[in-house]
Scaffold this motif. Structure first.
Motif, PDB file in Angstrom:
ATOM      1  N   TYR A   1      38.482   7.749  44.756  1.00 22.40           N
ATOM      2  CA  TYR A   1      37.623   8.712  44.051  1.00 22.40           C
ATOM      3  C   TYR A   1      37.092   9.765  45.019  1.00 22.40           C
ATOM      4  O   TYR A   1      37.100  10.969  44.731  1.00 22.40           O
ATOM      5  N   ALA A   2      36.612   9.308  46.175  1.00 22.43           N
ATOM      6  CA  ALA A   2      36.035  10.220  47.167  1.00 22.43           C
ATOM      7  C   ALA A   2      37.086  11.198  47.689  1.00 22.43           C
ATOM      8  O   ALA A   2      36.801  12.391  47.890  1.00 22.43           O
ATOM      9  N   ALA A   3      38.285  10.692  47.919  1.00 24.83           N
ATOM     10  CA  ALA A   3      39.367  11.548  48.423  1.00 24.83           C
ATOM     11  C   ALA A   3      39.704  12.641  47.415  1.00 24.83           C
ATOM     12  O   ALA A   3      39.897  13.815  47.781  1.00 24.83           O
ATOM     13  N   ARG A   4      39.762  12.281  46.150  1.00 25.98           N
ATOM     14  CA  ARG A   4      40.064  13.279  45.111  1.00 25.98           C
ATOM     15  C   ARG A   4      38.961  14.322  45.019  1.00 25.98           C
ATOM     16  O   ARG A   4      39.225  15.505  44.833  1.00 25.98           O
ATOM     17  N   PHE A   5      37.717  13.884  45.172  1.00 25.52           N
ATOM     18  CA  PHE A   5      36.597  14.817  45.119  1.00 25.52           C
ATOM     19  C   PHE A   5      36.627  15.793  46.290  1.00 25.52           C
ATOM     20  O   PHE A   5      36.287  16.968  46.150  1.00 25.52           O
ATOM     21  N   ALA A   6      37.045  15.299  47.460  1.00 21.56           N
ATOM     22  CA  ALA A   6      36.971  16.103  48.679  1.00 21.56           C
ATOM     23  C   ALA A   6      38.082  17.138  48.794  1.00 21.56           C
ATOM     24  O   ALA A   6      37.910  18.150  49.473  1.00 21.56           O
ATOM     25  N   ARG A   7      39.218  16.903  48.159  1.00 17.38           N
ATOM     26  CA  ARG A   7      40.307  17.864  48.320  1.00 17.38           C
ATOM     27  C   ARG A   7      39.980  19.154  47.582  1.00 17.38           C
ATOM     28  O   ARG A   7      39.393  19.145  46.493  1.00 17.38           O
ATOM     29  N   THR A   8      40.345  20.268  48.181  1.00 20.22           N
ATOM     30  CA  THR A   8      40.141  21.574  47.552  1.00 20.22           C
ATOM     31  C   THR A   8      41.448  22.156  47.033  1.00 20.22           C
ATOM     32  O   THR A   8      41.441  23.174  46.347  1.00 20.22           O
ATOM     33  N   ASP A   9      42.555  21.527  47.389  1.00 15.68           N
ATOM     34  CA  ASP A   9      43.867  21.900  46.858  1.00 15.68           C
ATOM     35  C   ASP A   9      44.354  20.727  46.019  1.00 15.68           C
ATOM     36  O   ASP A   9      44.692  19.669  46.552  1.00 15.68           O
ATOM     37  N   ASP A  10      44.375  20.903  44.710  1.00 15.29           N
ATOM     38  CA  ASP A  10      44.761  19.811  43.820  1.00 15.29           C
ATOM     39  C   ASP A  10      46.209  19.377  44.028  1.00 15.29           C
ATOM     40  O   ASP A  10      46.614  18.308  43.545  1.00 15.29           O
ATOM     41  N   ALA A  11      46.983  20.187  44.730  1.00 15.34           N
ATOM     42  CA  ALA A  11      48.374  19.820  45.003  1.00 15.34           C
ATOM     43  C   ALA A  11      48.479  18.772  46.113  1.00 15.34           C
ATOM     44  O   ALA A  11      49.537  18.170  46.288  1.00 15.34           O
ATOM     45  N   LEU A  12      47.410  18.566  46.883  1.00 15.91           N
ATOM     46  CA  LEU A  12      47.402  17.530  47.909  1.00 15.91           C
ATOM     47  C   LEU A  12      47.432  16.175  47.227  1.00 15.91           C
ATOM     48  O   LEU A  12      46.560  15.851  46.421  1.00 15.91           O
ATOM     49  N   CYS A  13      48.427  15.353  47.551  1.00 18.93           N
ATOM     50  CA  CYS A  13      48.585  14.059  46.891  1.00 18.93           C
ATOM     51  C   CYS A  13      47.825  12.963  47.636  1.00 18.93           C
ATOM     52  O   CYS A  13      47.899  12.863  48.857  1.00 18.93           O
ATOM     53  N   ILE A  14      47.110  12.153  46.885  1.00 19.05           N
ATOM     54  CA  ILE A  14      46.379  11.011  47.425  1.00 19.05           C
ATOM     55  C   ILE A  14      47.163   9.754  47.064  1.00 19.05           C
ATOM     56  O   ILE A  14      47.343   9.437  45.887  1.00 19.05           O
ATOM     57  N   ILE A  15      47.629   9.049  48.084  1.00 20.49           N
ATOM     58  CA  ILE A  15      48.477   7.873  47.886  1.00 20.49           C
ATOM     59  C   ILE A  15      47.711   6.630  48.329  1.00 20.49           C
ATOM     60  O   ILE A  15      47.318   6.516  49.489  1.00 20.49           O
ATOM     61  N   ALA A  16      47.486   5.711  47.405  1.00 23.06           N
ATOM     62  CA  ALA A  16      46.778   4.466  47.712  1.00 23.06           C
ATOM     63  C   ALA A  16      47.775   3.435  48.233  1.00 23.06           C
ATOM     64  O   ALA A  16      48.779   3.147  47.572  1.00 23.06           O
ATOM     65  N   ARG A  17      47.478   2.892  49.419  1.00 24.58           N
ATOM     66  CA  ARG A  17      48.399   1.956  50.062  1.00 24.58           C
ATOM     67  C   ARG A  17      47.796   0.552  50.130  1.00 24.58           C
ATOM     68  O   ARG A  17      46.616   0.392  50.432  1.00 24.58           O
ATOM     69  N   THR A  18      48.613  -0.456  49.846  1.00 24.67           N
ATOM     70  CA  THR A  18      48.170  -1.847  49.954  1.00 24.67           C
ATOM     71  C   THR A  18      49.310  -2.723  50.455  1.00 24.67           C
ATOM     72  O   THR A  18      50.490  -2.434  50.210  1.00 24.67           O
ATOM     73  N   ASN A  19      48.953  -3.779  51.160  1.00 23.03           N
ATOM     74  CA  ASN A  19      49.937  -4.725  51.708  1.00 23.03           C
ATOM     75  C   ASN A  19      50.016  -5.926  50.787  1.00 23.03           C
ATOM     76  O   ASN A  19      49.109  -6.770  50.762  1.00 23.03           O
ATOM     77  N   VAL A  20      51.114  -6.026  50.043  1.00 22.70           N
ATOM     78  CA  VAL A  20      51.235  -7.079  49.034  1.00 22.70           C
ATOM     79  C   VAL A  20      51.629  -8.423  49.629  1.00 22.70           C
ATOM     80  O   VAL A  20      51.602  -9.435  48.931  1.00 22.70           O
ATOM     81  N   SER A  21      51.959  -8.450  50.916  1.00 24.47           N
ATOM     82  CA  SER A  21      52.390  -9.693  51.542  1.00 24.47           C
ATOM     83  C   SER A  21      51.226 -10.551  52.021  1.00 24.47           C
ATOM     84  O   SER A  21      51.432 -11.692  52.437  1.00 24.47           O
ATOM     85  N   VAL A  22      50.002 -10.009  51.976  1.00 26.10           N
ATOM     86  CA  VAL A  22      48.867 -10.756  52.522  1.00 26.10           C
ATOM     87  C   VAL A  22      47.907 -11.234  51.437  1.00 26.10           C
ATOM     88  O   VAL A  22      46.835 -11.745  51.731  1.00 26.10           O
TER      89      VAL A  22
END
Length: 290
Positions: free
Chosen positions: A143-164
Motif C-alpha cells: 500500500y505504501a509503495a503504491r502511495f509513494a510512486r508518482t508515475d503510475d507506470a512504475l510496477c510494484i511487485i510483491a515477492r515471497t519465498n514459498v519454500s520456507v
C-alpha cells in the motif's frame, strides 16, 4: 539510436506483464552489461541486490547495502539502459515509511519496477535467514509503495519465498498482496508446475519467478500459459565477470597455483568467513546479551 524515457520503459514493462508470453530477465550490473542485454534481444533486465552488495561493498548479501548505495548503482544502469530494469528493493530497507522513501529514490533512478519482499531483514543471529514478516505488515508495505510512486507506470511487485512456509500461508500472503494492489507477484522456491498451479490458481495478477535454472520450470510455453511473465535465472553474468577478472589478474601477476572454484572465490573475496565470525561475536539475542 532513439532513446526511450524512463516512463516509456515503464510502459513497455507494463505491456510485457499484460502480454501472453513469458520473458527471461537479463541479470545486469553496470551500463555496459545493460547495453549488451538490449543488443542481445532481452526485453527486461534486473539489477540484483546481492550483486550490488558484492559490486559496491565487496560484501555478501546480508543486508549491509544501504538504500543510497543501491540507488546510486541502479541509477548508473537506469540512465543507460534501453530495456526496462527491475530494481531489487529487498524488504524496502525498513518499514512501510522506509518503503515510501525507497520507491521515491528508485523511481528517480529510472527503474521500471521494484520487487518488495516479505523477508525479515536483516536476519536475526541464530535464526533462519529466510524468516518472513507478518502478511499484514508486508501488505502495508505494498500500500505504501503504491502511495509513494508518482508515475503510475512504475510496477510494484510483491515477492515471497514459498519454500520456507506452508502452501496455505503462501496463498494467504499472495492473496493479501494482490488485494493491496501489487501489480505482479514474485515467487521464490517453486518446485514444479504442479506446485506453481497450486500457488497461483487464486491470483489474477501476472507472476514473476526467481528460478535459478530449475529444469522442472524451463518450458516457456507452459510458463506462459501459467501467467508467468518474467523469469530470473540467477546472476550468472556477474559471477562470470568475477571469475574472468580473477583469472586475468592471476595471469598478469605471474602467480602459479591451482584454479579456485567460483564459490570459494566469492567467499574469499567477500570476506564471508570474517562476517560469520563477526556475527558470532556481535549479534547476540536479548537472552544471551551480557
Amino acid at each position: 539510436m532513439i532513446e526511450r524515457t524512463h516512463h516509456e520503459l515503464r510502459k513497455a514493462f507494463s505491456a510485457l506483464l499484460k502480454g501472453s508470453v513469458c520473458k527471461f530477465a537479463a541479470s545486469v550490473f553496470d551500463p555496459i552489461s545493460a547495453r549488451m542485454a538490449a543488443d542481445l534481444g532481452f526485453e527486461v533486465g534486473i539489477q540484483g541486490g546481492s550483486v550490488a552488495s558484492m559490486q559496491v561493498l565487496g560484501a555478501p548479501d546480508i543486508s549491509l547495502l544501504t538504500l543510497d548505495e543501491y540507488a546510486e548503482q541502479v541509477t548508473r544502469v537506469g540512465r543507460t539502459s534501453q530495456i526496462p530494469i527491475i530494481g531489487d528493493a529487498d524488504h524496502g530497507f525498513g518499514n512501510a515509511l522506509n518503503v515510501m522513501r525507497t520507491v521515491t529514490e528508485l523511481q528517480k533512478a529510472g527503474v521500471a519496477a521494484i520487487t518488495l519482499e516479505d523477508t525479515l531483514l536483516p536476519a536475526k543471529y541464530g535464526e533462519q535467514s529466510y524468516a518472513l514478516i507478518g502478511a499484514e505488515e508486508a501488505a502495508s508495505k505494498i500500500y505504501a509503495a503504491r502511495f509513494a510512486r508518482t508515475d503510475d507506470a512504475l510496477c510494484i511487485i510483491a515477492r515471497t519465498n514459498v519454500s520456507v512456509t506452508s502452501l496455505e500461508d503462501s496463498i494467504a500472503r499472495t492473496t493479501a498482496y494482490q488485494k493491496a494492489g501489487a501489480d505482479a507477484i514474485c515467487l521464490v522456491g517453486v518446485k514444479d508446475f504442479t506446485h506453481l498451479q497450486s500457488l497461483t490458481s487464486h491470483l489474477c495478477v501476472p507472476i514473476m519467478l526467481i528460478n535459478y535454472g530449475n529444469p522442472a520450470l524451463s518450458d516457456v510455453e507452459k510458463l506462459s500459459a501459467a501467467n508467468v511473465r518474467v523469469v530470473v535465472n540467477g546472476h550468472a553474468p556477474f559471477f562470470a565477470a568475477i571469475k574472468a577478472s580473477y583469472d586475468a589478474l592471476r595471469e598478469q601477476s605471474g602467480m602459479q597455483g591451482a584454479d579456485i572454484p567460483l564459490p570459494e572465490l566469492i567467499s574469499k573475496y567477500t570476506y564471508s568467513e570474517h562476517y560469520r565470525e563477526w556475527a558470532k561475536t556481535y549479534l547476540k539475542s536479548d537472552s544471551s546479551a551480557v
